[in-house]
Design a protein around this motif. Structure first.
Motif, mmCIF file in Angstrom:
data_model
loop_
_atom_site.group_PDB
_atom_site.id
_atom_site.type_symbol
_atom_site.label_atom_id
_atom_site.label_comp_id
_atom_site.label_asym_id
_atom_site.label_seq_id
_atom_site.Cartn_x
_atom_site.Cartn_y
_atom_site.Cartn_z
ATOM 1 N N SER A 36 0.831 -1.151 -0.039
ATOM 2 C CA SER A 36 0.040 -0.162 0.103
ATOM 3 C C SER A 36 0.995 1.164 -0.016
ATOM 4 N N LYS A 40 1.373 2.366 -7.108
ATOM 5 C CA LYS A 40 0.447 1.595 -8.233
ATOM 6 C C LYS A 40 -0.577 2.369 -8.807
ATOM 7 N N GLN A 85 -9.783 3.263 -8.354
ATOM 8 C CA GLN A 85 -9.823 2.656 -7.049
ATOM 9 C C GLN A 85 -11.067 3.115 -6.302
HETATM 10 N N1 LIG Z 1 -1.616 13.807 -6.074
HETATM 11 C C1 LIG Z 1 -0.772 13.631 -5.118
HETATM 12 N N2 LIG Z 1 -0.151 14.314 -4.458
HETATM 13 C C2 LIG Z 1 0.745 14.043 -3.463
HETATM 14 N N3 LIG Z 1 1.091 12.702 -3.281
HETATM 15 C C3 LIG Z 1 0.457 11.706 -3.847
HETATM 16 C C4 LIG Z 1 -0.545 12.052 -4.755
HETATM 17 N N4 LIG Z 1 -0.889 10.891 -5.267
HETATM 18 C C5 LIG Z 1 -0.333 10.033 -4.637
HETATM 19 N N5 LIG Z 1 0.811 10.577 -3.857
HETATM 20 C C6 LIG Z 1 1.452 9.804 -3.022
HETATM 21 O O1 LIG Z 1 2.160 8.647 -3.470
HETATM 22 C C7 LIG Z 1 2.260 7.690 -2.888
HETATM 23 C C8 LIG Z 1 1.807 6.366 -3.698
HETATM 24 O O2 LIG Z 1 0.359 6.479 -4.024
HETATM 25 P P1 LIG Z 1 -0.661 5.664 -4.679
HETATM 26 O O3 LIG Z 1 -1.970 5.922 -4.553
HETATM 27 O O4 LIG Z 1 -0.044 5.319 -5.889
HETATM 28 O O5 LIG Z 1 -0.543 4.342 -3.753
HETATM 29 P P2 LIG Z 1 -0.880 2.728 -4.248
HETATM 30 O O6 LIG Z 1 0.353 1.986 -4.623
HETATM 31 O O7 LIG Z 1 -2.200 2.768 -4.962
HETATM 32 O O8 LIG Z 1 -1.532 2.431 -2.652
HETATM 33 P P3 LIG Z 1 -2.872 1.572 -2.608
HETATM 34 O O9 LIG Z 1 -2.499 0.100 -2.593
HETATM 35 O O10 LIG Z 1 -3.159 1.772 -0.919
HETATM 36 O O11 LIG Z 1 -3.911 2.039 -3.251
HETATM 37 C C9 LIG Z 1 1.624 7.781 -1.523
HETATM 38 O O12 LIG Z 1 2.519 7.904 -0.649
HETATM 39 C C10 LIG Z 1 0.678 9.388 -1.795
HETATM 40 O O13 LIG Z 1 0.898 9.745 -0.586
#
Ligand SMILES: Nc1ncnc2c1ncn2[C@@H]1O[C@H](COP(=O)(O)OP(=O)(O)OP(=O)(O)O)[C@@H](O)[C@H]1O
Ligand SMILES: [Mg+2]
Lengths: 266, 264
Positions: A36, A40, A85
């Motif tokens: 998480s 991704k 998501q």
């Molecule tokens: N628009 C944004 N502005 C600032 N930081 C962001 C933004 N979008 C994502 N992040 C940061 O980037 C990182 C990755 O986010 P992401 O949503 O891609 O995670 P993920 O791998 O999809 O997690 P999950 O499995 O929980 O959905 C996180 O630490 C988040 O805080």
């Protein structure tokens, strides 16, 4: 065909993607797994052109979208469908309007035909006769499936699924798995799927890639991933609390161990 | 080299510098948005359905507030100028003062301020919510330009509807002034009406309407921009809404000064 090379994305000082490489051949489903918050969803948004990467290139059928202006991006995006998501349904429109949105915008078919297509796509995700409901009246899993129906409504060549089975019961999750597989087999859709659900990953993937610390640390067929020698990947796919991923975070490890020992004492 | 903590003066100057920089940046962003709106407005599809819906939202629903404020503005204006002008026996000019003030200034400005509060807030909140729940991203994935789909209809509606609101505001404002002057202060109704007509030129009215159109575009552009840059959940949407109302009210008053100095 999607080719990603050296993709980097930062938010302020926080480095999320750091030189990521990934290639998805035409007609294949690439499943991306990873912890998480490892980026991704950010990866999918870069591929869709919703976020501009800081470095690297993303080639869609040979064209690098990171160098395109908005107008060219609009053309390339028509090849895509995306399931968010959080579903991201338009809450001012009912389910039927949500699913038929792109078809109506592009005036693809006459209204009669659009209604049929909407009904057909909704039944593909196991939902019937809910066209008049508003998104606020749906459960989380229903929203996800409406989001999926909306993504596939205009029959795109490339589909990006962000956690398609999260929040669904096991039976409905398998219906969605079958749907993803059949879209690939029947229509030759190229897709990237993000999931935490390993059962689903093994079932729908042609290849599985693991995202860790901003890069793809391993890619392989479901069998290769299942029997991987890479300790990081092994810990993730087996879902163990202890291993190289959690050892990274001292505090977290102490918390987990403390609880394990506390549990033994009681 | 070690960094010294900045002195108080330096910090204050830096603070002001940052503010000014932020304002200039925002001005740039809003101008860019304006260009995209103009470019989007002339491209197919023309979004007629959405424009009508927004006209209803901006126009029809704002009528009550605008009418009430305009009526009372006209009334208080008559009250104040009557008692003031009594001192030098010029009460016959009350009708003129009310008509000119309402049509040239107070009608458009108060309608602008009311619409900033009502419509600016709702536009920023709606688009801000869509932004933080990824609905705007979803539009993009469904072959739709969010500026064209969401901003163009709002800007067109606000720009064309605000002058119409001001026509109503002018009318009831003058009527309110007449009512107070004649029925409360005891002015001569014939003189009042005659003086209202005598000095009121068509120019006074249409300059007010031009102002209203400019206010309408400013309010909708600023509020949509604030919605688009909202981030961080419900709190972020709240912040965007506040900023939309404050900025657009301020811009109504600032642009009013400059337009007045250019027009008269
Ligand atoms: N628009 C944004 N502005 C600032 N930081 C962001 C933004 N979008 C994502 N992040 C940061 O980037 C990182 C990755 O986010 P992401 O949503 O891609 O995670 P993920 O791998 O999809 O997690 P999950 O499995 O929980 O959905 C996180 O630490 C988040 O805080
Ligand atoms: Mg995610």
């Amino acid at each position: 065909m999607i080719e990603i090379r050296g993709l980097a994305k930062r938010f302020g000082k926080k480095v999320v993607l750091d030189g990521l490489d990934l290639a998805v051949p035409r007609g294949e489903n690439m499943v991306v797994i990873g912890g998480s918050g490892t980026g991704k969803s950010v990866l999918l948004k870069c591929v869709m052109g919703l976020l501009r990467p800081d470095e690297g290139e993303i080639r869609i059928d040979g064209e690098d979208i990171t160098r395109m202006d908005e107008e060219e991006l609009v053309r390339v995006r028509r090849k895509f469908g995306m399931l968010f998501q959080g579903s991201a349904l338009f809450d001012s429109m009912d389910v039927g309007e949500n699913v038929g949105f792109a078809l109506r915008r592009l005036r693809k078919f006459p209204e009669e035909r659009i209604r049929e297509v909407v009904e057909e796509k909704l039944s593909m995700v196991g939902l019937r006769e809910i066209q008049r409901l508003m998104p606020a009246e749906l459960s989380g899993g229903m929203k996800k499936r409406v989001g999926l129906a909306r993504a596939i409504a205009s029959e795109p060549d490339i589909l990006l699924y962000d956690e398609p089975t999260t929040g669904l019961d096991p039976i409905m999750a398998d219906v969605i798995n079958d749907l993803i597989v059949s879209l690939r087999e029947r229509l030759g859709v190229t897709s990237i799927t993000i999931t935490h659900d390993m059962a689903s990953a093994y079932k729908i993937a042609d290849r599985i890639a693991m995202l860790y610390k901003g890069r793809i640390v391993e890619t392989g067929s479901p069998d290769e991933i299942r029997s991987t020698a890479n300790p990081v990947v092994a810990q993730f796919v087996q879902g163990r609390a202890r291993g190289p991923i959690t050892d990274e975070s001292e505090e977290f490890v102490r918390f987990v161990r403390g609880r394990a020992e506390g549990g033994k004492g009681a | 080299m070690t960094e010294r903590p900045p002195g108080r003066v330096t910090a204050a100057v830096e603070g002001i510098g940052e503010r000014v920089y932020g304002m200039v940046q925002e001005l740039g962003a809003v101008s860019t948005l304006l260009f995209r709106v103009v470019a989007g407005a002339v491209r197919r599809p023309f979004e007629f359905g959405n424009i009508i819906k927004q006209m209803e939202e901006v126009g029809v629903r704002s009528i009550p507030v605008v009418l009430v404020t305009a009526t009372f503005t006209g009334m208080v204006l008559a009250l104040q100028s009557f008692s003031g002008f009594e001192r030098f026996g010029a009460t016959s000019l009350v009708g003129t003062v009310v008509a000119l003030s309402i049509t040239r200034e107070l009608g458009p400005v108060f309608a602008g301020l009311m619409v900033s509060g009502r419509v600016g807030a709702s536009m920023a909140a709606e688009l801000g919510t869509m932004k933080v729940t990824e609905q705007i991203d979803a539009l993009v994935t469904l072959a739709t330009d969010p500026v064209k789909y969401l901003v163009v209809p709002r800007v067109i509606a606000a720009t064309f509807v605000l002058p119409v609101l001001v026509v109503f505001a002018d009318f009831v404002g003058i009527l309110g002034g007449y009512f107070v002057a004649v029925h409360v202060m005891g002015a001569n109704p014939h003189v009042y009406v005659a003086k209202t007509y005598q000095y009121l030129e068509f120019r006074d009215i249409y300059t007010g309407l031009v102002k209203a159109a400019v206010f309408g575009s400013l309010i909708s552009l600023i509020s949509c921009h604030q919605g688009f840059v909202a981030r961080g959940g419900a709190e972020g949407v709240g912040r965007a809404t506040t900023r939309a109302v404050v900025t657009s009210s301020m811009m109504v008053l600032v642009s009013d000064y400059f337009m007045t100095s250019l027009m008269f």
